[in-house]
Design an enzyme around this catalytic site. Structure first.
Site, PDB file in Angstrom:
ATOM      1  N   HIS A  72      56.260 -28.867 -24.118  1.00 34.69           N
ATOM      2  CA  HIS A  72      57.641 -29.206 -23.738  1.00 34.69           C
ATOM      3  C   HIS A  72      57.713 -29.474 -22.247  1.00 34.69           C
ATOM      4  O   HIS A  72      57.111 -28.745 -21.457  1.00 34.69           O
ATOM      5  CB  HIS A  72      58.593 -28.055 -24.085  1.00 34.69           C
ATOM      6  N   TYR A 201      68.849 -22.492 -24.020  1.00 35.07           N
ATOM      7  CA  TYR A 201      69.334 -21.190 -23.538  1.00 35.07           C
ATOM      8  C   TYR A 201      70.848 -21.306 -23.404  1.00 35.07           C
ATOM      9  O   TYR A 201      71.335 -22.126 -22.625  1.00 35.07           O
ATOM     10  CB  TYR A 201      68.733 -20.852 -22.181  1.00 35.07           C
ATOM     11  N   PRO A 293      62.618 -10.762 -21.725  1.00 38.71           N
ATOM     12  CA  PRO A 293      62.019 -11.993 -22.270  1.00 38.71           C
ATOM     13  C   PRO A 293      62.718 -13.295 -21.877  1.00 38.71           C
ATOM     14  O   PRO A 293      62.232 -14.372 -22.211  1.00 38.71           O
ATOM     15  CB  PRO A 293      62.123 -11.761 -23.780  1.00 38.71           C
ATOM     16  N   LYS A 297      57.932 -14.718 -19.621  1.00 43.45           N
ATOM     17  CA  LYS A 297      56.839 -14.499 -18.663  1.00 43.45           C
ATOM     18  C   LYS A 297      55.820 -13.446 -19.058  1.00 43.45           C
ATOM     19  O   LYS A 297      54.748 -13.381 -18.445  1.00 43.45           O
ATOM     20  CB  LYS A 297      57.439 -14.117 -17.299  1.00 43.45           C
ATOM     21  N   TYR A 385      59.750 -21.545 -14.141  1.00 40.62           N
ATOM     22  CA  TYR A 385      59.597 -21.534 -15.603  1.00 40.62           C
ATOM     23  C   TYR A 385      58.218 -22.053 -16.012  1.00 40.62           C
ATOM     24  O   TYR A 385      57.554 -21.479 -16.859  1.00 40.62           O
ATOM     25  CB  TYR A 385      60.693 -22.357 -16.278  1.00 40.62           C
TER      26      TYR A 385
HETATM   27  C1  PHB Z   1      60.100 -17.432 -28.123  1.00 37.16           C
HETATM   28  O1  PHB Z   1      59.830 -18.592 -28.528  1.00 37.16           O
HETATM   29  O2  PHB Z   1      59.854 -16.425 -28.810  1.00 37.16           O
HETATM   30  C2  PHB Z   1      60.734 -17.266 -26.777  1.00 37.16           C
HETATM   31  C3  PHB Z   1      61.024 -18.377 -26.037  1.00 37.16           C
HETATM   32  C4  PHB Z   1      61.619 -18.228 -24.791  1.00 37.16           C
HETATM   33  C5  PHB Z   1      61.922 -16.979 -24.308  1.00 37.16           C
HETATM   34  C6  PHB Z   1      61.601 -15.855 -25.057  1.00 37.16           C
HETATM   35  C7  PHB Z   1      61.010 -16.003 -26.316  1.00 37.16           C
HETATM   36  O3  PHB Z   1      62.503 -16.846 -23.108  1.00 37.16           O
END
Ligand code: PHB
Ligand code: APR
Length: 391
Positions: A72, A201, A293, A297, A385
């Site tokens: 991505h 997000y 999460p 990271k 990121y």
């Molecule tokens: C996930 O795909 O499990 C995932 C993705 C982004 C995050 C946390 C978990 O910030």
């Protein structure tokens, strides 16, 4: 048994370290308390920074990741029912992230290590460490009930947050920094085609939500909940209803729903211990630090730690020098605190804090507006990121 480096824990930290050491011609033995099947099926997160992707490919461990993973080059921040894309490629000179589940990474690392003759002892129980400040520390453990000893020059404490290694360091030596968040994440894995080709997000007045994925057929979704949320109060229909509300947009975005194949609640915490080294014990990964999460990271920070450790051990075995090993804690903690800051910032930016005033709410929306409309601010998010440059 004798080896050069005794590694406790076959998570991303321990396994990547064993591969880095093999490449440097350094012997190691990995002790894992669980079975191989358990660690290869344990559902965790799944975002790999550019640097982690490049390292796995460099080590010749990335074939399946490159075939099955999803690269991505952006994410969407969604608020006030509108989406705003953060263009990683444009803002970071071409970098991106790989969506590839952590347990798939574990499968690849274990498979490759065993097929090239590496030693991973599964179901190694009751591990405990002796002689940390000796030249030759010993790890005692039991295997199918019989006591074993592993004599080594160095011990890598890669046994996660609930392991034994961190607690082997005298409490008057360790400084602990932590912050718990007044919420958790209710996460699901669902047989539903992801409704977006990149992660979303969402900041919503009902709470945070995240659309992620594992494949074109499997969605991974999270919503903000109470830290001790009762899963029984969340039948699948209620989860989908809440996700639809929090991810809704003015132009009618809807999630494609499907059977929920796994669900769970995870707490949110920021945690760091200093120093990350004591005598011949070096902590790496979750045994030394935990990030919420939101910044994706955890795994990447564990890999960054063991890169530094492997470089220090390589220098030591090559010419007896200990400079890099002595700077291990200092070097790792510089990155750890930057990643802690970013993960705390993403969490603060995107979650609903119950004690937030209306002023706080408007300030949060203004910050989201700034981050998504200023090149400088979105570059900050993007470069963190995809992964800050390695020391
Ligand atoms: C996930 O795909 O499990 C995932 C993705 C982004 C995050 C946390 C978990 O910030
Ligand atoms: N003896 C042997 N093995 C142990 C012990 C012990 N006493 N305690 C724990 N372990 C094993 C666990 O079973 C696990 O497989 O150590 C491993 C630690 O792995 P992780 O918890 O995955 O930690 P780490 O390698 O540091 O990776 C951090 O993993 O949990 C995610 O979100 C976290 O992404 C982060 C990453």
């Amino acid at each position: 048994m004798k080896t050069q480096v005794g590694i406790i824990g076959a998570g991303p930290a321990g396994l990547v370290l064993s591969h880095l050491l093999r490449r440097a011609g350094i012997e190691s033995v990995v002790l894992e308390s669980q079975t191989r099947q358990y660690i290869e099926e344990r559902v965790r997160a799944g975002v790999l920074e550019q640097g982690t992707v490049d390292l796995l490919n460099e080590l010749g461990l990335g074939q399946r990741m490159m075939r099955q993973g999803l690269m991505h080059y952006g994410v969407e921040l969604r608020f006030s029912e509108r989406g705003h894309r953060i263009d990683f490629k444009n803002l970071t000179g071409g970098k991106g992230v790989m969506i590839y589940a952590q347990h798939e990474v574990i499968k690849d690392l274990v498979g490759a290590r065993l097929s090239d003759g590496g030693q991973i002892i599964f179901e190694a129980r009751d591990a405990n460490i002796h002689g940390l400040d000796d030249e030759k520390p010993v790890i005692r453990f039991t295997q199918s009930g019989s006591p074993q000893e592993l004599h080594c020059d160095f011990i890598a404490g890669c046994d996660g947050f609930h392991g034994v290694c961190r607690n082997s360091i005298p409490s008057d030596v360790l400084r602990v920094y932590e912050r718990d968040y007044p919420f958790g994440w209710l996460g699901i894995l669902a047989e539903a085609p992801p409704a977006s080709h990149e992660l979303i997000y969402a900041n919503h007045e009902r709470g945070f939500a995240l659309l992620s994925m594992r494949s074109p057929k499997i969605s991974r979704l999270y919503l903000q909940c109470k830290p001790d949320e009762d899963l029984d109060a969340w039948p699948d229909s209620r989860i989908w209803e809440e996700l639809q509300k929090r991810l809704a947009t003015r132009d009618g975005f809807t999630l494609s729903e499907g059977p929920v194949i796994q669900k769970g609640v995870t707490g949110m915490r920021s945690f760091v211990v200093e120093p990350m080294q004591f005598g011949h014990l070096f902590l790496a990964g979750d045994s030394a630090h935990i990030v919420p999460p939101t910044g994706a990271k955890g795994l990447n920070l564990a890999v960054a730690d063991v890169r530094v450790l492997a470089a220090g051990l390589k220098e030591f075995y090559a010419n007896g020098k200990r400079e890099l090993l002595q700077r291990y804690s200092e070097i790792c903690l510089r990155r750890v605190w930057k990643v802690q800051r970013f993960s705390w910032w993403m969490t603060s930016l995107l979650h609903k804090f119950a004690d937030d005033s209306e002023f706080d709410r408007r300030r949060q929306l203004a910050e989201l507006d700034y981050v998504t409309s200023s090149r400088a601010a979105s570059t900050t998010l993007a470069e963190n990121y995809v992964g800050l440059p390695l020391e």
